[in-house]
Design an enzyme around this catalytic site. Structure first.
Site, PDB file in Angstrom:
ATOM      1  N   THR A 185       0.911  -1.206   0.003  1.00  0.00           N
ATOM      2  CA  THR A 185      -0.061  -0.070   0.061  1.00  0.00           C
ATOM      3  C   THR A 185       0.863   1.324  -0.076  1.00  0.00           C
ATOM      4  OG1 THR A 185      -0.052  -0.054   2.301  1.00  0.00           O
ATOM      5  CG2 THR A 185      -1.721  -1.133   1.201  1.00  0.00           C
ATOM      6  N   GLU A 330      -5.398  -4.049  -2.110  1.00  0.00           N
ATOM      7  CA  GLU A 330      -5.932  -5.257  -1.339  1.00  0.00           C
ATOM      8  C   GLU A 330      -7.021  -6.022  -1.900  1.00  0.00           C
ATOM      9  OE1 GLU A 330      -4.862  -2.271   1.917  1.00  0.00           O
ATOM     10  OE2 GLU A 330      -5.808  -2.104  -0.270  1.00  0.00           O
ATOM     11  N   LYS A 440     -16.802  17.051   8.019  1.00  0.00           N
ATOM     12  CA  LYS A 440     -17.993  17.046   8.687  1.00  0.00           C
ATOM     13  C   LYS A 440     -18.180  18.560   9.389  1.00  0.00           C
ATOM     14  CE  LYS A 440     -20.145  14.435  12.364  1.00  0.00           C
ATOM     15  NZ  LYS A 440     -19.835  13.272  13.533  1.00  0.00           N
ATOM     16  N   TRP A 445     -22.107  15.535   6.684  1.00  0.00           N
ATOM     17  CA  TRP A 445     -21.165  15.322   6.192  1.00  0.00           C
ATOM     18  C   TRP A 445     -21.427  15.887   4.628  1.00  0.00           C
ATOM     19  CZ3 TRP A 445     -17.247  13.110   8.407  1.00  0.00           C
ATOM     20  CH2 TRP A 445     -17.655  12.312   9.639  1.00  0.00           C
TER      21      TRP A 445
END
Length: 541
Positions: A185, A330, A440, A445
């Site tokens: 990653t 992944e 936020k 949101w």
């Protein structure tokens, strides 16, 4: 009762064998690090892969040993891929744009015994060499070069190894569950983590991405993978190209728009793959050069959400279909791709375009769900509106990270991607944001992706990032960091006014900051962490 059919393990070596046997004269065109072009084919890619496999065995390497590559998309790198994995070793592709400390960490974590590298990365190799004691051999991907020999006296030269070794090599028949390749990653928080793919998972993933409802690849295609081979194995396209017998055009280090336009036009590329920042450069260069990109029929966009304005430009100005896709390290990486269904044929062009804006639907082999953000295993409704944690499971999805004893999955066996998304009844995925990038404001949101898409829809904006900035009353408020298009004279207020009829009033950003450049990750994504560090307090002063 068992069936009576042959069993053959699903192995990466079978891909290159198939390509050499049935598509041997199909071209593989490679732009080298020095700018020259090498024209080869699948027959010679296969032969050189076998020569390198013999060379690696001669260096004392065995099955399951890790061999690292730090290289651009070119023919030598492609040969090395098949040599390493095909002979039972693990091909560890390294992102050279990581910090040196991270490079040292992953080379040591993977316990790489050999590192193959392009000349671009010679200073990098010289810098990390003393800190990677497990590496026994450094192989320069080219002919003898005095600069390389002076910097690393013990270096071996790829072309010499190929010349010294025979193409007579029998690929071993190994367990299909054996490790084949290793990707880490990007490590934006903490050290990178390793995803160790198997031969089985890779072959199944290769079938999936080649399907018509996926990337729709065939032997008729001339493929330009702009996405680097060190970024989740170029999304698996070097494997798929061998499976279907496609022509490959490997761009080397020249990923700027002008270089890509030249490759597309000269070699009649039909399908290209890359991240939105790459395509922004391509569109700008094509316009400046007066190119219509006549051969380009489809471009695959992944890595981050594709701005609707970019998709419209490809379609309206270049008659090029954009296939939106989603995945991650992944997930090998493909989790979804956007192809229309039969029922969409009756929709208006505008409504079909709306469907195209999503990240698409999963192919057979993986499954998606969204779950409650408070209860990570409670599945939410697939109504196209409800958002939650995006989770995935399937044949090419990670189970645990390299060297970790604990599972990477939820208690009921799903991998939580860290994305916030919605799904509809047909499985079409719409990403709202990365959970860490959501803004936020006053307990509500705001999607940074939506704000970015709007900003980049303005013709005078070349690139834009939306970040959360601290606010004394609302906790966080959105701020736009933008790069102006060439010759643009747009003002902050003009861009803010552009949002007025596109989002709710409370979602309109508080501020626009114009910059000359936006930091990118090694895979071309905007590095919002750095932007938050730089501009996160801009509303507090």
């Amino acid at each position: 009762m068992l069936g009576n059919m042959m069993f053959q393990p699903l192995l990466i070596s079978s891909l290159i064998e198939h390509a050499a046997r049935y598509h041997g004269d199909t071209p593989v065109i490679s732009k080298n690090t020095d700018g020259t072009i090498t024209k080869t084919d699948w027959t010679h890619i296969s032969e050189n892969a076998k020569r390198l496999a013999n060379a690696l065995r001669g260096l004392g390497l065995n099955s399951a040993d890790r061999v690292a590559t730090i290289a651009w998309n070119n023919h030598r790198h492609l040969e090395a891929w098949y040599a390493i994995s095909g002979s039972g070793m693990v091909c560890h592709t390294i992102n050279p744009r990581l910090f040196p400390e991270q490079l040292i960490f992953i080379i040591n974590d993977a316990q790489d015994r050999v590192v193959l590298f392009d000349k671009t990365f010679l200073p990098l190799i010289k810098g990390v060499k003393a800190h990677t004691p497990n590496v026994e051999h450094f192989i320069y991907l080219g002919a003898f070069d005095q600069d390389v020999a002076d910097a690393i006296p013990e270096v071996k030269f790829y072309d010499a190894l190929i010349a010294e070794n025979s193409a007579d090599f029998d690929w071993p028949e190994i367990d299909e569950l054996s490790a084949s390749s290793l990707c880490y990653t990007s490590g934006t928080t903490g050290n990178p983590k390793g995803a160790l793919y198997t031969h089985r998972s890779t072959i199944l993933h290769t079938y999936a991405i080649s399907l018509p409802d996926s990337l729709n690849l065939s032997s008729r295609d001339i493929m330009l993978p702009v996405v680097p081979m060190f970024h989740v194995n170029a999304w698996g396209t070097p494997y798929a190209a061998a499976m279907v017998g496609a022509t490959m055009v490997l761009p080397g280090p020249g990923l700027d728009g002008a270089s890509l336009v030249q490759l597309i036009d000269e070699f009649k590329v039909t399908v290209a793959l890359g991240v939105p920042t790459i395509w922004q450069g391509l569109l700008t260069a094509a316009k400046q050069a007066g190119s219509k990109l006549d051969s380009l029929k489809r471009n695959i966009v992944g890595g981050s959400a594709c701005p609707p304005a970019m998709m419209a430009t490809f379609k309206n100005d270049y008659d090029c279909e954009t296939i939106h896709a989603w995945g991650m390290t992944e997930t090998s990486p493909l989790g979804s791709s956007n192809q229309l269904k039969a029922k969409h044929a009756t929709l208006s062009e505008q409504d079909r375009f709306k469907v195209r804006l999503s990240q698409g639907r999963p192919p057979f082999g993986v499954n998606l769900r969204i779950t409650d953000q408070e209860n990570g295993t409670h599945e939410l409704e697939r109504d196209g509106h409800t958002t939650g944690n995006l989770q995935i499971k399937g044949h090419w999805i990670i189970n645990q990270y390299l060297g970790k004893s604990s599972s990477a999955l939820t208690s009921d066996g799903w991998f939580d991607t860290g994305d916030i998304a919605s799904l509809d009844q047909d499985g079409y995925l719409t990403l709202s944001d990365r959970s860490k990038d959501l803004i936020k404001s006053g307990g509500e949101w705001i999607s940074s992706v939506e704000l970015e898409n709007i900003a980049m829809g303005h013709p005078q904006i070349a690139m834009a990032a939306a970040i959360a900035a601290h606010h004394p009353k609302w906790d966080e408020r959105p701020v736009i960091i933008a790069i102006k298009a060439p010759d643009s004279e747009i003002t902050e207020q003009a861009l803010l006014d552009y949002f007025a009829d596109k989002v709710a009033k409370w979602q309109i950003p508080d501020k626009v900051i114009f910059v000359d450049s936006i930091p990118l990750t090694g895979t071309g994504k905007m590095l919002k962490r750095d932007l938050r560090e730089q501009f996160g307090n801009v509303l507090l002063s």
